[in-house]
Design an enzyme around this catalytic site. Structure first.
Site, PDB file in Angstrom:
ATOM      1  N   HIS A  17       4.125 -14.735 -32.070  1.00  0.00           N
ATOM      2  CA  HIS A  17       4.427 -15.629 -30.949  1.00  0.00           C
ATOM      3  C   HIS A  17       5.008 -16.966 -31.403  1.00  0.00           C
ATOM      4  O   HIS A  17       5.871 -17.528 -30.733  1.00  0.00           O
ATOM      5  CB  HIS A  17       3.149 -15.865 -30.134  1.00  0.00           C
TER       6      HIS A  17
ATOM      7  N   ASP B 201       5.091 -10.187 -31.244  1.00  0.00           N
ATOM      8  CA  ASP B 201       4.324 -11.095 -30.389  1.00  0.00           C
ATOM      9  C   ASP B 201       3.303 -10.292 -29.586  1.00  0.00           C
ATOM     10  O   ASP B 201       3.656  -9.463 -28.753  1.00  0.00           O
ATOM     11  CB  ASP B 201       5.281 -11.836 -29.449  1.00  0.00           C
TER      12      ASP B 201
ATOM     13  N   SER C 234       6.950 -20.450 -24.652  1.00  0.00           N
ATOM     14  CA  SER C 234       5.555 -20.066 -24.459  1.00  0.00           C
ATOM     15  C   SER C 234       5.108 -20.449 -23.043  1.00  0.00           C
ATOM     16  O   SER C 234       5.727 -20.036 -22.067  1.00  0.00           O
ATOM     17  CB  SER C 234       4.696 -20.716 -25.540  1.00  0.00           C
TER      18      SER C 234
END
Length: 377
Positions: free
Chosen positions: A356, A323, A149
């Site tokens: 995500h 995502d 991330s």
């Protein structure tokens, strides 16, 4: 103003006068980190993990802290990141409230929390701080740097600013630049905090705390961390039982609302609002294409050209189709850009339904991919 430091945390002192990318300096700053495994005699089996916005350095149980960590299923003896082979380091981001110096930390001169007097924070500052930790441990070259991330951004910044510090890279649900959708979401999150009347321009305390703003910011985040497919399969349109329903006008009625509320309430007092603001904005500012401008800083940013300036032996960029925050094309861009720079780079799209956050929970898919890549090093 509170810091939330897990037991067993270790610290690396940054040099006084630590320079920040956008101006300003830090004195007496530190970075929190934890380690797993043993560094071999050649000092060439080190793996660095750089994290997303909210995690601490406690990625998994270790000798200093037996509690499960945020990536417990991925890291440890015999696990995909095998601590019997690798010496693993996980750092807490500069600017966080989980042990590293940030807005919630005490200013060495005023003896009060930095609050908004903390210098403007960039992804690059976190990368430089992580590089200090690595070198402070006597490691000249990492076998691999793994970024998740926001950590995917930090890893790329580290690689371009500290050439030769790593042989290989795994970028998981990361990005080389912030896209408009993710900027828009984070802007709303920051606005929710800043418009809370208890934020007081960053001068809140434990008794007067911007709880409503933090709750809304966290809910917006959680909505984007997962996918519509998972929300539908997990909650559908199931309503709350009558004894759990919120009797306020327009109050909670559906299971999904209750889930978001519970998740937000568990988070708000475990993360400092000012730290959230600083780290969130640092992601919006990041574009690796800035490193492909002319020497005078002129010209448009070229993200792929910036990626091509990184020199690696091998790289793997992993993402998932669901995502929406760091969409799949961003991991493809990373793989293609690193390949243009000469790396043996692979792009791996996964069909996880969990959006995500899949790398945190869908270990059945992510684990073999990470383990297979590391086995080739």
């Amino acid at each position: 103003m509170t810091e939330f430091i897990p037991p067993g945390t270790r610290y690396h002192a940054l040099p006084d006068g630590f320079a920040m990318k956008r101006g300003g300096r830090l004195d007496g700053a530190r970075i929190a980190f934890e380690t797993w495994g043993e560094l071999n005699a050649a000092r060439d089996n080190a793996v660095l993990i750089v994290t997303g916005l909210s995690p601490d350095a406690h990625a998994a149980a270790n000798a200093g802290n037996s509690e499960p960590g945020w990536w417990e299923a991925m890291l440890g003896p015999g696990k995909p990141i095998d601590s019997q082979r690798w010496f693993v380091i996980c750092v807490n981001s500069l600017g966080s409230c989980k042990g590293s110096t940030g807005p919630a930390s005490i200013h060495p001169v005023t003896r009060e929390p930095y609050r908004l007097d903390f210098p403007e924070l960039s992804i690059e500052d976190g990368a430089d701080a992580a590089a200090h930790v690595v070198r402070g441990l006597g490691i000249e070259r990492l076998a691999c740097v793994i970024g998740n991330s926001m950590g995917g951004m930090t890893a790329l910044a580290l690689l371009i600013r500290h050439p030769g510090l790593a042989r290989a890279h795994i970028n998981i649900s990361g990005a080389a630049r912030a896209l408009p959708f993710s900027i828009a979401i984070r802007s709303l999150q920051r606005e929710a905090i800043r418009l809370d009347p208890h934020w007081y321009q960053g001068r809140y305390d434990e008794r007067s705390y911007p709880e409503a703003g933090m709750r809304m910011a966290r809910k917006l985040g959680v909505i984007t961390y997962r996918s519509a497919l998972e929300w539908d399969g997990r909650f559908g349109r199931v309503r709350l039982d009558s004894d759990r329903a919120d009797e306020e006008p327009f109050g909670l009625e559906f299971e999904v609302e209750s889930y978001l509320e519970g998740h937000a309430r568990r988070f708000v007092r475990r993360f400092d609002p000012n730290c959230y603001l600083y780290l969130s904005r640092s992601m919006d500012w990041f574009d690796l294409g800035d490193y492909a401008r002319g020497d005078d800083g002129a010209g448009p940013a070229d993200t792929r050209a910036g990626l091509a300036r990184i020199r690696l032996e091998k790289a793997l960029a992993i993402g998932v189709h669901t995502d929406i925050l760091f969409p799949l094309q961003q991991q493809q861009e990373i793989a293609e850009g690193l390949a243009a720079g000469g790396a043996d780079a692979e792009f791996l799209p996964l069909p996880s339904p969990q959006g995500h956050d899949a790398f945190l929970v869908d270990i059945a898919r992510f684990g073999p991919a990470v383990a297979g890549f590391l086995a080739k090093l």
